[in-house]
Design an enzyme around this catalytic site. Structure first.
Site, PDB file in Angstrom:
ATOM      1  N   HIS A  23      -6.911  -5.095  10.243  1.00 43.60           N
ATOM      2  CA  HIS A  23      -6.764  -4.831   8.804  1.00 43.60           C
ATOM      3  C   HIS A  23      -5.463  -5.452   8.298  1.00 43.60           C
ATOM      4  O   HIS A  23      -4.512  -5.627   9.062  1.00 43.60           O
ATOM      5  CB  HIS A  23      -6.842  -3.333   8.477  1.00 43.60           C
ATOM      6  CG  HIS A  23      -5.681  -2.505   8.952  1.00 43.60           C
ATOM      7  ND1 HIS A  23      -5.830  -1.369   9.714  1.00 43.60           N
ATOM      8  CD2 HIS A  23      -4.345  -2.632   8.772  1.00 43.60           C
ATOM      9  CE1 HIS A  23      -4.645  -0.856   9.965  1.00 43.60           C
ATOM     10  NE2 HIS A  23      -3.717  -1.605   9.408  1.00 43.60           N
TER      11      HIS A  23
ATOM     12  N   ASP B 133      -7.123  -3.318  14.427  1.00 36.24           N
ATOM     13  CA  ASP B 133      -8.503  -3.683  14.080  1.00 36.24           C
ATOM     14  C   ASP B 133      -8.533  -4.855  13.100  1.00 36.24           C
ATOM     15  O   ASP B 133      -9.554  -5.120  12.471  1.00 36.24           O
ATOM     16  CB  ASP B 133      -9.241  -2.475  13.480  1.00 36.24           C
ATOM     17  CG  ASP B 133      -8.586  -1.987  12.190  1.00 36.24           C
ATOM     18  OD1 ASP B 133      -7.502  -2.517  11.818  1.00 36.24           O
ATOM     19  OD2 ASP B 133      -9.146  -1.079  11.541  1.00 36.24           O
TER      20      ASP B 133
ATOM     21  N   ASP C  27       0.806  -1.219   0.000  1.00 36.91           N
ATOM     22  CA  ASP C  27       0.000   0.000   0.000  1.00 36.91           C
ATOM     23  C   ASP C  27       0.842   1.274   0.000  1.00 36.91           C
ATOM     24  O   ASP C  27       2.057   1.238   0.238  1.00 36.91           O
ATOM     25  CB  ASP C  27      -0.947   0.006   1.218  1.00 36.91           C
ATOM     26  CG  ASP C  27      -0.277  -0.547   2.473  1.00 36.91           C
ATOM     27  OD1 ASP C  27       0.962  -0.475   2.564  1.00 36.91           O
ATOM     28  OD2 ASP C  27      -0.985  -1.043   3.349  1.00 36.91           O
TER      29      ASP C  27
ATOM     30  N   GLU D 218      -9.571  -2.183   5.329  1.00 30.60           N
ATOM     31  CA  GLU D 218     -10.178  -1.876   6.618  1.00 30.60           C
ATOM     32  C   GLU D 218     -11.417  -2.743   6.834  1.00 30.60           C
ATOM     33  O   GLU D 218     -11.866  -3.444   5.917  1.00 30.60           O
ATOM     34  CB  GLU D 218     -10.553  -0.387   6.665  1.00 30.60           C
ATOM     35  CG  GLU D 218      -9.343   0.549   6.555  1.00 30.60           C
ATOM     36  CD  GLU D 218      -8.543   0.656   7.857  1.00 30.60           C
ATOM     37  OE1 GLU D 218      -8.517  -0.299   8.661  1.00 30.60           O
ATOM     38  OE2 GLU D 218      -7.937   1.719   8.074  1.00 30.60           O
TER      39      GLU D 218
HETATM   40  C1  F6R Z   1       1.585  -1.574   5.988  1.00 32.36           C
HETATM   41  C2  F6R Z   1       0.303  -2.242   6.121  1.00 32.36           C
HETATM   42  C3  F6R Z   1      -0.469  -2.251   7.385  1.00 32.36           C
HETATM   43  C4  F6R Z   1       0.388  -2.568   8.598  1.00 32.36           C
HETATM   44  C5  F6R Z   1      -0.469  -2.546   9.866  1.00 32.36           C
HETATM   45  C6  F6R Z   1       0.364  -2.801  11.105  1.00 32.36           C
HETATM   46  O1  F6R Z   1       2.087  -1.716   4.682  1.00 32.36           O
HETATM   47  O2  F6R Z   1      -0.134  -2.777   5.163  1.00 32.36           O
HETATM   48  O3  F6R Z   1      -1.499  -3.207   7.284  1.00 32.36           O
HETATM   49  O4  F6R Z   1       0.985  -3.825   8.445  1.00 32.36           O
HETATM   50  O5  F6R Z   1      -1.100  -1.318   9.974  1.00 32.36           O
HETATM   51  O6  F6R Z   1       1.259  -1.760  11.293  1.00 32.36           O
HETATM   52  P1  F6R Z   1       2.391  -1.829  12.424  1.00 32.36           P
HETATM   53  O7  F6R Z   1       3.333  -2.900  11.994  1.00 32.36           O
HETATM   54  O8  F6R Z   1       3.027  -0.470  12.380  1.00 32.36           O
HETATM   55  O9  F6R Z   1       1.703  -2.139  13.679  1.00 32.36           O
END
Ligand code: F6R
Length: 265
Positions: A142, A140, A71, A147
């Protein structure tokens, strides 16, 4: 699903690096390119550090590797330190022997976003699909920026970020108001087409998301629960992230048995 519970975040990073090295080295021996799906955020930083260290020790080469990131924010220029383009360059690409023209991060700057999503999906197909997709998980549940409520068949597209995700990511920005509201993200359907998936999580803040994703029902309300549909998923987590799992003992025993079986064969 293979659930691997490890002692510490460092052990999770080393385990993930083992998986990446094993894939790259196996495919290099067969003179085949490898296609990696990559994530950003705090979780994979240890993995990237470990991969850089192994590259410096000549244990791994990225010479014949294509990468696809999950992303990118909309409204953050690629040269901004807050962008995922910058993150990847800073935390991995500039330290290894990867051909930057073979690294792909969804483009969101000065482009038509729908067209950019199609270009991104086409590039994955042209590369022959993703061999191993690394995933983090949001508090959450995702994955990517899929989301809550994301279709389990979704493709790369623009998504609105939830308040919770924006709050979680505000630590990288000066205030929550600075956190983008939109991102271009690989879809859940796109992720599920990867040949293998490695989901990483560390810390108690991910415990509930991990429990609901692994032991709860498959539902769009828990996007990572869609990983239960994939035949080749490994979930590598530390003890804190595993702390709410009802079947933790069973996963630990299964891993032990796996080691015994592989030793005896
Ligand atoms: C990032 C992504 C997100 C993160 C998620 C966890 O490319 O796709 O899904 O993996 O938000 O983020 P952290 O590792 O910072 O807790």
């Amino acid at each position: 699903m293979r659930v691997v519970i490890l002692d510490s975040p460092d052990s999770v990073s080393r385990f993930a690096a083992d998986q990446v090295c094993c894939l790259l080295n196996k495919r290099r021996d067969k003179r085949l390119a490898s296609v990696l799906g990559l994530a950003t955020g705090g979780t994979p930083i240890g993995l990237y550090k470990e991969l850089i260290a192994r590259f410096q020790r000549n244990e791994i080469s990225f010479q014949n590797v294509d990468t696809f990131n999950l992303d990118e924010y909309v409204g953050v220029a690629p040269d901004s330190p807050l962008s995922y383009h910058y993150y990847m360059l800073d935390n991995l690409f500039k330290h290894i022997n990867i051909d930057l023209s073979r690294t792909h991060i969804p483009k969101t700057d000065g482009v038509d976003l729908n067209e950019s999503a199609t270009v991104f999906e086409n590039a994955i197909n042209r590369a022959g699909g993703i061999d191993l997709q690394i995933l983090g998980i949001g508090s959450d549940a995702h994955v990517g920026f899929n989301e809550i409520g994301s279709s389990l068949g979704s493709r790369t597209r623009v998504k609105s970020l939830t308040k919770r995700t924006r709050q979680d990511n505000a630590r990288y920005f000066t205030s929550i108001d600075q956190v983008p509201t939109l991102a271009l993200t690989m879809g859940i359907g796109t992720i599920l087409e990867s040949r293998s998936i490695l989901l990483l999580a560390t810390g108690a803040g991910k415990a509930e998301a991990i429990r609901r994703s692994i032991e709860g029902p498959i539902t769009a309300s828990v996007p990572a629960s869609a990983m239960q549909l994939h035949p080749n998923v490994t979930v590598a987590i530390d003890r804190d992230a595993a702390s709410e799992l009802a079947n933790a003992e069973y996963y630990l025993t299964s891993e032990l048995n796996r080691t015994l079986v592989s030793r005896s064969s």
